[in-house]
Design an enzyme around this catalytic site. Structure first.
Site, PDB file in Angstrom:
ATOM      1  N   ASP A  55       0.825  -1.214   0.000  1.00  0.00           N
ATOM      2  CA  ASP A  55       0.000   0.000   0.000  1.00  0.00           C
ATOM      3  C   ASP A  55       0.859   1.264   0.000  1.00  0.00           C
ATOM      4  O   ASP A  55       0.432   2.330   0.431  1.00  0.00           O
ATOM      5  CB  ASP A  55      -0.960  -0.001   1.198  1.00  0.00           C
ATOM      6  CG  ASP A  55      -0.212  -0.126   2.511  1.00  0.00           C
ATOM      7  OD1 ASP A  55       1.027  -0.314   2.484  1.00  0.00           O
ATOM      8  OD2 ASP A  55      -0.859  -0.021   3.564  1.00  0.00           O
ATOM      9  N   HIS A 248      25.172   7.422 -17.911  1.00  0.00           N
ATOM     10  CA  HIS A 248      24.042   7.470 -16.968  1.00  0.00           C
ATOM     11  C   HIS A 248      24.416   6.858 -15.625  1.00  0.00           C
ATOM     12  O   HIS A 248      23.680   6.062 -15.051  1.00  0.00           O
ATOM     13  CB  HIS A 248      22.813   6.782 -17.572  1.00  0.00           C
ATOM     14  CG  HIS A 248      22.185   7.588 -18.657  1.00  0.00           C
ATOM     15  ND1 HIS A 248      21.238   7.085 -19.524  1.00  0.00           N
ATOM     16  CD2 HIS A 248      22.358   8.886 -19.023  1.00  0.00           C
ATOM     17  CE1 HIS A 248      20.881   8.038 -20.382  1.00  0.00           C
ATOM     18  NE2 HIS A 248      21.548   9.132 -20.106  1.00  0.00           N
ATOM     19  N   ASP A 265      25.875  16.187 -12.816  1.00  0.00           N
ATOM     20  CA  ASP A 265      24.746  16.527 -13.695  1.00  0.00           C
ATOM     21  C   ASP A 265      23.510  16.472 -12.804  1.00  0.00           C
ATOM     22  O   ASP A 265      23.029  15.385 -12.468  1.00  0.00           O
ATOM     23  CB  ASP A 265      24.676  15.504 -14.842  1.00  0.00           C
ATOM     24  CG  ASP A 265      23.632  15.880 -15.895  1.00  0.00           C
ATOM     25  OD1 ASP A 265      22.783  16.759 -15.620  1.00  0.00           O
ATOM     26  OD2 ASP A 265      23.659  15.278 -16.991  1.00  0.00           O
ATOM     27  N   ASP A 276      18.488  21.721 -15.907  1.00  0.00           N
ATOM     28  CA  ASP A 276      19.363  20.599 -16.268  1.00  0.00           C
ATOM     29  C   ASP A 276      20.773  21.142 -16.452  1.00  0.00           C
ATOM     30  O   ASP A 276      21.068  21.746 -17.479  1.00  0.00           O
ATOM     31  CB  ASP A 276      18.835  19.958 -17.568  1.00  0.00           C
ATOM     32  CG  ASP A 276      19.628  18.708 -17.946  1.00  0.00           C
ATOM     33  OD1 ASP A 276      20.505  18.288 -17.172  1.00  0.00           O
ATOM     34  OD2 ASP A 276      19.361  18.152 -19.032  1.00  0.00           O
ATOM     35  N   HIS A 355      26.991  11.444 -27.607  1.00  0.00           N
ATOM     36  CA  HIS A 355      25.600  11.889 -27.412  1.00  0.00           C
ATOM     37  C   HIS A 355      25.279  13.182 -28.167  1.00  0.00           C
ATOM     38  O   HIS A 355      26.123  13.747 -28.852  1.00  0.00           O
ATOM     39  CB  HIS A 355      25.297  12.047 -25.911  1.00  0.00           C
ATOM     40  CG  HIS A 355      26.203  13.009 -25.192  1.00  0.00           C
ATOM     41  ND1 HIS A 355      26.139  14.367 -25.363  1.00  0.00           N
ATOM     42  CD2 HIS A 355      27.189  12.788 -24.275  1.00  0.00           C
ATOM     43  CE1 HIS A 355      27.039  14.943 -24.589  1.00  0.00           C
ATOM     44  NE2 HIS A 355      27.699  14.016 -23.927  1.00  0.00           N
ATOM     45  N   HIS A 359      18.917  19.099 -25.820  1.00  0.00           N
ATOM     46  CA  HIS A 359      17.515  18.676 -25.981  1.00  0.00           C
ATOM     47  C   HIS A 359      16.599  19.777 -25.475  1.00  0.00           C
ATOM     48  O   HIS A 359      17.034  20.662 -24.735  1.00  0.00           O
ATOM     49  CB  HIS A 359      17.286  17.385 -25.189  1.00  0.00           C
ATOM     50  CG  HIS A 359      17.793  17.456 -23.766  1.00  0.00           C
ATOM     51  ND1 HIS A 359      17.092  18.057 -22.757  1.00  0.00           N
ATOM     52  CD2 HIS A 359      18.970  17.063 -23.203  1.00  0.00           C
ATOM     53  CE1 HIS A 359      17.790  17.996 -21.638  1.00  0.00           C
ATOM     54  NE2 HIS A 359      18.950  17.416 -21.880  1.00  0.00           N
ATOM     55  N   HIS A 366      13.785  16.256 -20.368  1.00  0.00           N
ATOM     56  CA  HIS A 366      13.879  16.046 -21.813  1.00  0.00           C
ATOM     57  C   HIS A 366      12.475  16.323 -22.331  1.00  0.00           C
ATOM     58  O   HIS A 366      11.661  15.417 -22.464  1.00  0.00           O
ATOM     59  CB  HIS A 366      14.308  14.616 -22.153  1.00  0.00           C
ATOM     60  CG  HIS A 366      15.726  14.324 -21.753  1.00  0.00           C
ATOM     61  ND1 HIS A 366      16.365  13.157 -22.049  1.00  0.00           N
ATOM     62  CD2 HIS A 366      16.636  15.068 -21.084  1.00  0.00           C
ATOM     63  CE1 HIS A 366      17.606  13.191 -21.571  1.00  0.00           C
ATOM     64  NE2 HIS A 366      17.790  14.343 -20.975  1.00  0.00           N
ATOM     65  N   GLU A 390      25.176  20.853 -24.210  1.00  0.00           N
ATOM     66  CA  GLU A 390      25.977  20.032 -23.311  1.00  0.00           C
ATOM     67  C   GLU A 390      27.023  19.167 -24.015  1.00  0.00           C
ATOM     68  O   GLU A 390      26.928  17.944 -24.013  1.00  0.00           O
ATOM     69  CB  GLU A 390      25.057  19.141 -22.471  1.00  0.00           C
ATOM     70  CG  GLU A 390      23.988  18.388 -23.271  1.00  0.00           C
ATOM     71  CD  GLU A 390      23.113  17.515 -22.368  1.00  0.00           C
ATOM     72  OE1 GLU A 390      23.682  16.759 -21.558  1.00  0.00           O
ATOM     73  OE2 GLU A 390      21.879  17.588 -22.478  1.00  0.00           O
ATOM     74  N   TYR A 394      34.582  11.870 -23.200  1.00  0.00           N
ATOM     75  CA  TYR A 394      34.672  10.779 -22.224  1.00  0.00           C
ATOM     76  C   TYR A 394      35.847   9.873 -22.579  1.00  0.00           C
ATOM     77  O   TYR A 394      35.818   9.177 -23.591  1.00  0.00           O
ATOM     78  CB  TYR A 394      33.345  10.011 -22.199  1.00  0.00           C
ATOM     79  CG  TYR A 394      32.180  10.979 -22.062  1.00  0.00           C
ATOM     80  CD1 TYR A 394      31.810  11.480 -20.816  1.00  0.00           C
ATOM     81  CD2 TYR A 394      31.519  11.472 -23.201  1.00  0.00           C
ATOM     82  CE1 TYR A 394      30.797  12.432 -20.694  1.00  0.00           C
ATOM     83  CE2 TYR A 394      30.517  12.420 -23.092  1.00  0.00           C
ATOM     84  CZ  TYR A 394      30.160  12.896 -21.842  1.00  0.00           C
ATOM     85  OH  TYR A 394      29.178  13.844 -21.736  1.00  0.00           O
ATOM     86  N   ARG A 412      31.783  17.065 -18.996  1.00  0.00           N
ATOM     87  CA  ARG A 412      30.625  17.614 -19.717  1.00  0.00           C
ATOM     88  C   ARG A 412      30.296  18.959 -19.074  1.00  0.00           C
ATOM     89  O   ARG A 412      30.403  19.114 -17.858  1.00  0.00           O
ATOM     90  CB  ARG A 412      29.425  16.665 -19.627  1.00  0.00           C
ATOM     91  CG  ARG A 412      28.165  17.202 -20.315  1.00  0.00           C
ATOM     92  CD  ARG A 412      27.088  16.138 -20.562  1.00  0.00           C
ATOM     93  NE  ARG A 412      26.513  15.614 -19.335  1.00  0.00           N
ATOM     94  CZ  ARG A 412      26.740  14.397 -18.852  1.00  0.00           C
ATOM     95  NH1 ARG A 412      27.544  13.569 -19.485  1.00  0.00           N
ATOM     96  NH2 ARG A 412      26.173  13.991 -17.726  1.00  0.00           N
ATOM     97  N   GLU A 414      27.150  21.765 -19.224  1.00  0.00           N
ATOM     98  CA  GLU A 414      25.781  21.894 -19.739  1.00  0.00           C
ATOM     99  C   GLU A 414      25.078  23.128 -19.171  1.00  0.00           C
ATOM    100  O   GLU A 414      25.051  23.344 -17.961  1.00  0.00           O
ATOM    101  CB  GLU A 414      24.967  20.644 -19.350  1.00  0.00           C
ATOM    102  CG  GLU A 414      23.496  20.712 -19.729  1.00  0.00           C
ATOM    103  CD  GLU A 414      22.747  19.426 -19.404  1.00  0.00           C
ATOM    104  OE1 GLU A 414      23.119  18.764 -18.413  1.00  0.00           O
ATOM    105  OE2 GLU A 414      21.795  19.102 -20.129  1.00  0.00           O
TER     106      GLU A 414
END
Ligand SMILES: [Mn+2]
Length: 446
Positions: A55, A248, A265, A276, A355, A359, A366, A390, A394, A412, A414
């Protein structure tokens, strides 16, 4: 301080209480209603509660498209548009007042209070939806709903419609509207960014006193909540050293290592609007020579791409340019070897910059807005659009093709950019990103 200063109205986004007016919601409904085909019904559902176990439920978050059209935050709600030849009416269905339910789950607005607050043609109890829908759908040729939803109610809606000529996806209409942000939406995004700024600056100051990645995550999310942000807009990434090369990475459980960088990030969500932001900061106050070389290269690319942003530019052009510039940078640092044009053709740079350049951002981090028109053509940038920029690089610690000194570095940077009539505004320029600024904050004793 001269007395006059107190007389001037100071604009302070951090203190201002921003809300989207009912007038604005009315405008959105009118725009959508006009787009619907004659003799149609459009149905928008609220998000459903998601069970975590038994619950216990996950924190509830309204469906972005439903919220964009209604401003209504509770679950068990539906907004419908009923369109005749030309005119249309909007009806909202809300959960009824129920003492036992409210004891456990909190107060509901209920029909009467909702009528005072929401500018729709009528409001009914949620339980009345099935019957009202069936009545209104008679003689209608087109049904609009969100194709992405898999609710029991959607199935019921399809079962109770006969002689319908077409089903249309309402989501794509709303998501196209969401591309251009209004003044109040931009204020909310700015507010989210102003809180995220404090969080990143706190992390810069706390890094050298912290032992684990999650401690910095805690510092960041403490600032979010402390300043009235409901939550993070996405799961925070706090990645030290080589962990930054997992795009990620959200475990955030490694020990911070002296001399390494931390890629952070993280952005909060304020009143449903996202921020972001990524910054890559040193653990112990300073960047090494090798880290500085890579950082300055990525920062240079980021600035170049932001400088390109203005109306009628395509995102794909920004992508292409970012790939060229990063590839060039990698060659000049000796990470890639050869002719830039050939390397791009061979997609050699993709190994280290896999990448996109950015976005859409808004109600969702996103933002679920289209990148292409229905005819397949790309949508150019327009004033009022908000996108992230961004670039990143890497360099895995196990990659023997790159100079030793760069292995294990992941960077990175951003920012969140608003397209304006003249060009663009970097909404997050208030967050330190020059090495000098970050070093100053990182070296302070807090
Ligand atoms: Mn992003």
């Amino acid at each position: 301080m001269p007395a006059i200063a107190t007389l001037l109205p100071l604009y302070d986004i951090e203190k201002e209480h921003v809300l989207i007016s009912e007038k604005e919601y009315r405008k959105r409904k009118t725009r959508l209603g006009r787009k619907l085909k004659p003799f149609s019904v459009a149905v928008l559902f609220s998000a459903v509660q998601k069970t975590r176990s038994n619950d216990t439920e996950y924190p509830y978050r309204q469906n972005s498209n439903f919220y964009y059209m209604s401003g209504f935050k509770e679950d068990s709600a539906v907004l419908i548009f009923v369109k005749e030849a030309k005119n249309f009416k909007t009806y909202l269905f809300v959960a009824k007042k129920d003492k036992t339910q409210e004891l456990w789950h909190g107060k509901r607005l209920g029909v009467d209070k909702a009528k005072e607050l929401f500018d729709v043609d009528d409001i009914f109890e949620f339980d009345a939806f099935n019957e009202k829908f069936k009545k209104n759908v008679v003689g209608k040729h087109h049904i609009y709903y969100d194709f992405g939803l898999d609710y029991a109610k959607v199935k019921l809606l399809k079962r109770s419609t006969k002689n319908v000529l077409s089903y249309e996806n309402i989501a794509s209409y709303i998501e196209t509207m969401r591309l251009i942000k209004s003044k109040s939406e931009i204020k909310l995004i700015k507010k989210a960014i102003s809180i995220t700024k404090k969080a990143h600056h706190k992390a810069m100051k706390r890094a050298k006193k912290s032992e684990y990645e999650y401690q910095l995550q805690a510092d960041i999310e403490y600032v979010f909540r402390k300043n009235g942000a409901y939550s993070d807009a996405y799961t925070s990434i706090v990645a030290c050293g080589n962990a930054a090369n997992t795009l990620h990475y959200i475990n955030n459980n490694k020990k911070l290592v002296q001399g390494e960088l931390i890629l952070i990030d993280a952005g909060c969500e304020y009143e449903y609007y996202a921020s972001d932001i990524t910054r890559t900061i040193p653990v112990n106050g300073g960047y090494t020579k090798a880290q500085t070389e890579v950082y300055e290269m990525v920062l240079h690319v980021q600035k170049e791409i932001i400088a390109m942003i203005k109306p009628n530019v395509f995102r794909s052009a920004l992508q292409k340019k970012s790939e060229e510039l990063l590839c060039q940078g990698m060659v000049s640092l000796g990470i890639l070897n050869g002719d830039v044009k050939t390397l791009i053709k061979e997609k050699a740079h993709k190994k280290y910059y896999p990448h996109g350049i950015g976005h859409w951002m808004g109600l969702d981090v996103h933002d679920e807005c289209p990148y292409k028109k229905l005819n397949g053509n790309e949508i150019p940038l327009k004033p009022g659009m908000v996108m992230t920029i961004e670039p990143g690089i890497y360099l895995d610690e196990e990659d023997e093709n790159i100079p030793n000194k760069y292995r294990g570095i992941g960077i990175r940077i951003e920012d969140d950019i608003l397209v304006t009539k003249e060009g663009c505004e970097n909404l997050s320029s208030c967050i330190a990103k020059e090495i000098k600024e970050i070093t100053r904050k990182s070296s302070s004793n807090l």
